[in-house]
Write a protein that holds these residues in place. Structure first.
Motif, PDB file in Angstrom:
ATOM      1  N   GLU A 141     -20.093  32.237  12.350  1.00 37.96           N
ATOM      2  CA  GLU A 141     -18.648  32.195  12.144  1.00 37.96           C
ATOM      3  C   GLU A 141     -18.231  30.720  12.179  1.00 37.96           C
ATOM      4  O   GLU A 141     -18.527  30.011  13.144  1.00 37.96           O
ATOM      5  N   ILE A 142     -17.552  30.254  11.130  1.00 38.00           N
ATOM      6  CA  ILE A 142     -17.237  28.827  10.999  1.00 38.00           C
ATOM      7  C   ILE A 142     -15.760  28.589  11.299  1.00 38.00           C
ATOM      8  O   ILE A 142     -14.886  29.166  10.656  1.00 38.00           O
ATOM      9  N   HIS A 143     -15.508  27.717  12.272  1.00 42.08           N
ATOM     10  CA  HIS A 143     -14.143  27.400  12.699  1.00 42.08           C
ATOM     11  C   HIS A 143     -13.810  25.951  12.353  1.00 42.08           C
ATOM     12  O   HIS A 143     -14.556  25.033  12.707  1.00 42.08           O
ATOM     13  N   LEU A 144     -12.706  25.730  11.683  1.00 38.83           N
ATOM     14  CA  LEU A 144     -12.195  24.385  11.441  1.00 38.83           C
ATOM     15  C   LEU A 144     -11.362  23.959  12.650  1.00 38.83           C
ATOM     16  O   LEU A 144     -10.464  24.682  13.080  1.00 38.83           O
ATOM     17  N   VAL A 145     -11.689  22.784  13.193  1.00 39.19           N
ATOM     18  CA  VAL A 145     -11.097  22.336  14.457  1.00 39.19           C
ATOM     19  C   VAL A 145     -10.427  20.972  14.243  1.00 39.19           C
ATOM     20  O   VAL A 145     -11.025  19.926  14.513  1.00 39.19           O
ATOM     21  N   PRO A 146      -9.192  20.930  13.751  1.00 38.21           N
ATOM     22  CA  PRO A 146      -8.516  19.635  13.562  1.00 38.21           C
ATOM     23  C   PRO A 146      -8.199  18.973  14.894  1.00 38.21           C
ATOM     24  O   PRO A 146      -7.779  19.636  15.845  1.00 38.21           O
ATOM     25  N   HIS A 147      -8.406  17.648  14.960  1.00 41.28           N
ATOM     26  CA  HIS A 147      -8.157  16.936  16.212  1.00 41.28           C
ATOM     27  C   HIS A 147      -7.144  15.801  16.049  1.00 41.28           C
ATOM     28  O   HIS A 147      -6.720  15.203  17.041  1.00 41.28           O
ATOM     29  N   VAL A 148      -6.779  15.487  14.821  1.00 36.20           N
ATOM     30  CA  VAL A 148      -5.686  14.547  14.543  1.00 36.20           C
ATOM     31  C   VAL A 148      -4.681  15.272  13.671  1.00 36.20           C
ATOM     32  O   VAL A 148      -4.998  15.672  12.544  1.00 36.20           O
ATOM     33  N   THR A 165       1.112  10.690   8.416  1.00 35.50           N
ATOM     34  CA  THR A 165       0.035   9.806   7.931  1.00 35.50           C
ATOM     35  C   THR A 165      -0.987  10.669   7.204  1.00 35.50           C
ATOM     36  O   THR A 165      -2.051  10.978   7.743  1.00 35.50           O
ATOM     37  N   PRO A 166      -0.667  11.095   5.983  1.00 37.78           N
ATOM     38  CA  PRO A 166      -1.471  12.115   5.299  1.00 37.78           C
ATOM     39  C   PRO A 166      -2.938  11.738   5.090  1.00 37.78           C
ATOM     40  O   PRO A 166      -3.790  12.622   5.061  1.00 37.78           O
ATOM     41  N   ARG A 167      -3.265  10.464   4.978  1.00 37.19           N
ATOM     42  CA  ARG A 167      -4.659  10.078   4.786  1.00 37.19           C
ATOM     43  C   ARG A 167      -5.483  10.283   6.058  1.00 37.19           C
ATOM     44  O   ARG A 167      -6.708  10.319   6.010  1.00 37.19           O
ATOM     45  N   ASP A 168      -4.781  10.406   7.193  1.00 34.70           N
ATOM     46  CA  ASP A 168      -5.464  10.504   8.486  1.00 34.70           C
ATOM     47  C   ASP A 168      -5.379  11.906   9.080  1.00 34.70           C
ATOM     48  O   ASP A 168      -5.805  12.126  10.210  1.00 34.70           O
ATOM     49  N   ASP A 169      -4.859  12.851   8.326  1.00 35.96           N
ATOM     50  CA  ASP A 169      -4.456  14.150   8.876  1.00 35.96           C
ATOM     51  C   ASP A 169      -5.589  15.175   8.764  1.00 35.96           C
ATOM     52  O   ASP A 169      -5.901  15.651   7.681  1.00 35.96           O
ATOM     53  N   ASP A 170      -6.174  15.526   9.906  1.00 35.27           N
ATOM     54  CA  ASP A 170      -7.214  16.567   9.914  1.00 35.27           C
ATOM     55  C   ASP A 170      -6.634  17.932   9.544  1.00 35.27           C
ATOM     56  O   ASP A 170      -7.323  18.762   8.938  1.00 35.27           O
ATOM     57  N   ALA A 171      -5.386  18.178   9.938  1.00 41.07           N
ATOM     58  CA  ALA A 171      -4.788  19.494   9.719  1.00 41.07           C
ATOM     59  C   ALA A 171      -4.636  19.791   8.235  1.00 41.07           C
ATOM     60  O   ALA A 171      -4.986  20.887   7.763  1.00 41.07           O
ATOM     61  N   ALA A 172      -4.117  18.830   7.474  1.00 45.86           N
ATOM     62  CA  ALA A 172      -3.963  19.024   6.033  1.00 45.86           C
ATOM     63  C   ALA A 172      -5.329  19.172   5.364  1.00 45.86           C
ATOM     64  O   ALA A 172      -5.500  19.977   4.440  1.00 45.86           O
ATOM     65  N   CYS A 173      -6.298  18.412   5.850  1.00 44.06           N
ATOM     66  CA  CYS A 173      -7.664  18.519   5.318  1.00 44.06           C
ATOM     67  C   CYS A 173      -8.228  19.911   5.593  1.00 44.06           C
ATOM     68  O   CYS A 173      -8.855  20.525   4.716  1.00 44.06           O
ATOM     69  N   ALA A 174      -8.004  20.429   6.785  1.00 43.77           N
ATOM     70  CA  ALA A 174      -8.478  21.776   7.124  1.00 43.77           C
ATOM     71  C   ALA A 174      -7.827  22.821   6.226  1.00 43.77           C
ATOM     72  O   ALA A 174      -8.482  23.779   5.788  1.00 43.77           O
ATOM     73  N   ASP A 175      -6.548  22.648   5.936  1.00 42.56           N
ATOM     74  CA  ASP A 175      -5.863  23.592   5.043  1.00 42.56           C
ATOM     75  C   ASP A 175      -6.482  23.582   3.650  1.00 42.56           C
ATOM     76  O   ASP A 175      -6.665  24.646   3.035  1.00 42.56           O
ATOM     77  N   ARG A 176      -6.812  22.401   3.153  1.00 41.38           N
ATOM     78  CA  ARG A 176      -7.428  22.313   1.820  1.00 41.38           C
ATOM     79  C   ARG A 176      -8.804  22.979   1.817  1.00 41.38           C
ATOM     80  O   ARG A 176      -9.144  23.713   0.877  1.00 41.38           O
ATOM     81  N   LEU A 177      -9.589  22.735   2.843  1.00 38.38           N
ATOM     82  CA  LEU A 177     -10.918  23.348   2.898  1.00 38.38           C
ATOM     83  C   LEU A 177     -10.825  24.863   3.037  1.00 38.38           C
ATOM     84  O   LEU A 177     -11.628  25.595   2.436  1.00 38.38           O
ATOM     85  N   ARG A 218      -9.444  28.746  10.222  1.00 34.16           N
ATOM     86  CA  ARG A 218      -8.709  27.507  10.490  1.00 34.16           C
ATOM     87  C   ARG A 218      -7.909  27.696  11.771  1.00 34.16           C
ATOM     88  O   ARG A 218      -6.965  28.472  11.817  1.00 34.16           O
ATOM     89  N   HIS A 219      -8.318  26.974  12.840  1.00 34.51           N
ATOM     90  CA  HIS A 219      -7.591  27.124  14.094  1.00 34.51           C
ATOM     91  C   HIS A 219      -6.205  26.511  13.957  1.00 34.51           C
ATOM     92  O   HIS A 219      -6.052  25.417  13.400  1.00 34.51           O
ATOM     93  N   PRO A 220      -5.170  27.166  14.466  1.00 35.58           N
ATOM     94  CA  PRO A 220      -3.832  26.557  14.444  1.00 35.58           C
ATOM     95  C   PRO A 220      -3.837  25.217  15.194  1.00 35.58           C
ATOM     96  O   PRO A 220      -4.673  24.976  16.063  1.00 35.58           O
ATOM     97  N   ASP A 221      -2.894  24.369  14.841  1.00 35.52           N
ATOM     98  CA  ASP A 221      -2.804  23.065  15.490  1.00 35.52           C
ATOM     99  C   ASP A 221      -2.694  23.236  17.007  1.00 35.52           C
ATOM    100  O   ASP A 221      -1.928  24.064  17.502  1.00 35.52           O
ATOM    101  N   PHE A 222      -3.451  22.439  17.730  1.00 39.63           N
ATOM    102  CA  PHE A 222      -3.477  22.538  19.188  1.00 39.63           C
ATOM    103  C   PHE A 222      -2.226  21.897  19.783  1.00 39.63           C
ATOM    104  O   PHE A 222      -1.751  20.872  19.304  1.00 39.63           O
ATOM    105  N   ALA A 223      -1.740  22.488  20.873  1.00 38.02           N
ATOM    106  CA  ALA A 223      -0.533  21.985  21.523  1.00 38.02           C
ATOM    107  C   ALA A 223      -0.821  20.800  22.428  1.00 38.02           C
ATOM    108  O   ALA A 223       0.098  20.065  22.796  1.00 38.02           O
TER     109      ALA A 223
END
Length: 389
Positions: A241-248, A253-265, A274-279
């Motif tokens: 089971e593959i989980h996308l884990v954004p940490h930034v 700063t769209p070039r640095d955004d793990d969350a947007a990258c995770a959404d594209r993947l 795709r794990h929701p953004d962490f609080a």
């Protein structure tokens, strides 16, 4: 009578979307509290960091925050007034910003705040961080001066310690470890069945080729190709089971955004979770602690895994990775340079197949982590005891 201590936490953050910076802040506060308890001091904290949006994940009645911006720095009732009320300042330099590889504007802010603390007479400690590189003037000369005038300077890895000794031989230099190893978290319940949970911390920055694009960091691995090959390889495995884990999380700063990258993947590969953004940084670490394996290109996502005992393959883009993990004797790292894409893929899949060996190497390295944290905490206790008098 209770002794109280007002501690300035310079270049820390209570709301950064870069959870690595947040992990440093939360971890350093936890270590400072432990040090204060050793010498019967009651601490309160003033967090001094950049202007940031979002909800705070550091909330306690003894913590206040200030935003470092031009007006605050120049106003007589701003930074200088706060310094007069502080007993000691811990400066973490946002982890890796005490260097001359970034913009001159960043260096000016980093140096100006250090100079203001030094000139105020308030004791300054440089908390464990990457030191350098410094390769030009006047940056090198100014950095060396700040190190000499600090009470103690802590490097978080052997490479930084060597750079510090070369930069400022007269500084009181110590080698410790990254304070994010002390980040509190909740360990999930042990699972006895179910799929193998693989986490992918995909860096938006590296997927975009850096801030300037075009493989800005000169990586020998084609990171976007490597990432997609890795997804394909894990997707072909049964019971994975593959989980996308954004940490930034950086919508500004769209070039640095793990969350947007995770959404594209996730759009390319519907099987990914795709794990929701962490609080908060601790929430991210608590989730990572429940994985069976992590591949990460954000250093503090990989530290979260390592310190929770999760087999991890860090993907380096700067010497801070090699410095930290080299100091732990940890071989399961893809270097920034020197490994081709196909070799990196094979290396990662071999580490996945040998997860028990990787976990055993982490267990052995934990002794180095514990010693490094103790070096720092013990010296903080000594400095706090002195400052409280």
């Amino acid at each position: 009578m209770t002794r109280r201590l007002r501690i300035g936490m310079l270049w820390h953050s209570a709301r950064s979307g870069n959870l690595g910076v947040g992990a440093l802040s939360v971890g350093n506060i936890a270590l400072a509290r432990a040090a204060a308890a050793r010498v019967d001091v009651e601490p309160s904290f003033v967090l001094l960091g950049p202007v940031e949006r979002g909800a705070s994940y550091i909330d306690a009645p003894d913590i206040t925050t200030r935003q470092i911006k031009r007006n605050y720095m120049l106003s007589p009732s701003g930074f200088r007034a706060d310094l007069r009320d502080l007993d000691i300042v811990l400066d973490i330099g946002a982890g890796d910003s005490f260097a001359d590889i970034y913009s001159d504007r960043r260096f000016v802010y980093i140096m100006a705040t250090k100079a203001a603390v030094i000139w105020s007479g308030t004791p300054l400690i440089l908390s464990p961080q990457t030191i350098g590189p410094f390769s030009r003037q006047p940056h090198t000369r100014l950095a060396a001066w700040a190190c000499r005038r600090s009470e103690v300077v802590f490097a978080r890895d052997p490479m930084s310690f060597a750079a510090l000794k070369s930069l400022s031989p007269a500084a009181d230099a110590r080698q410790a470890i990254d304070v994010a190893f002390a980040l509190p978290f909740d360990r999930p319940a042990t699972r006895s069945a179910g799929p193998i949970r693989v986490g992918l911390n995909v860096s938006g920055l590296l997927m975009n080729g850096g801030y300037a694009g075009g493989n800005e960091y000169g990586l020998s691995v084609d990171y976007p190709v490597y990432t997609r090959q890795l997804i394909a390889a894990f997707s072909a495995m049964p019971d994975v089971e593959i989980h996308l884990v954004p940490h930034v999380i950086g919508p500004d700063t769209p070039r640095d955004d793990d969350a947007a990258c995770a959404d594209r993947l996730r759009g390319e590969y519907p099987n990914l979770i795709r794990h929701p953004d962490f609080a908060s940084p601790s929430a991210a670490k608590s989730f990572i602690a429940g994985l069976d394996f992590l591949v990460g290109a954000r250093m503090h996502a990989t530290i979260a895994a390592y310190s929770a005992g999760v087999p991890v393959v860090p993907v380096s883009y700067s010497r801070k990775f090699e410095g930290l993990y080299g100091g732990l004797g940890y071989k399961w790292l893809i270097p920034a340079k020197g490994m081709a894409t196909d070799a990196a893929l094979a290396f990662t899949l071999d580490a996945f197949a040998r997860r028990d060996d990787v976990a055993a190497d982490i267990a052995r390295g934990n002794e180095v982590v514990s010693k490094g944290l103790e070096v720092y905490t013990a010296e903080l206790a000594r400095q706090f005891d002195r400052a409280a008098h």
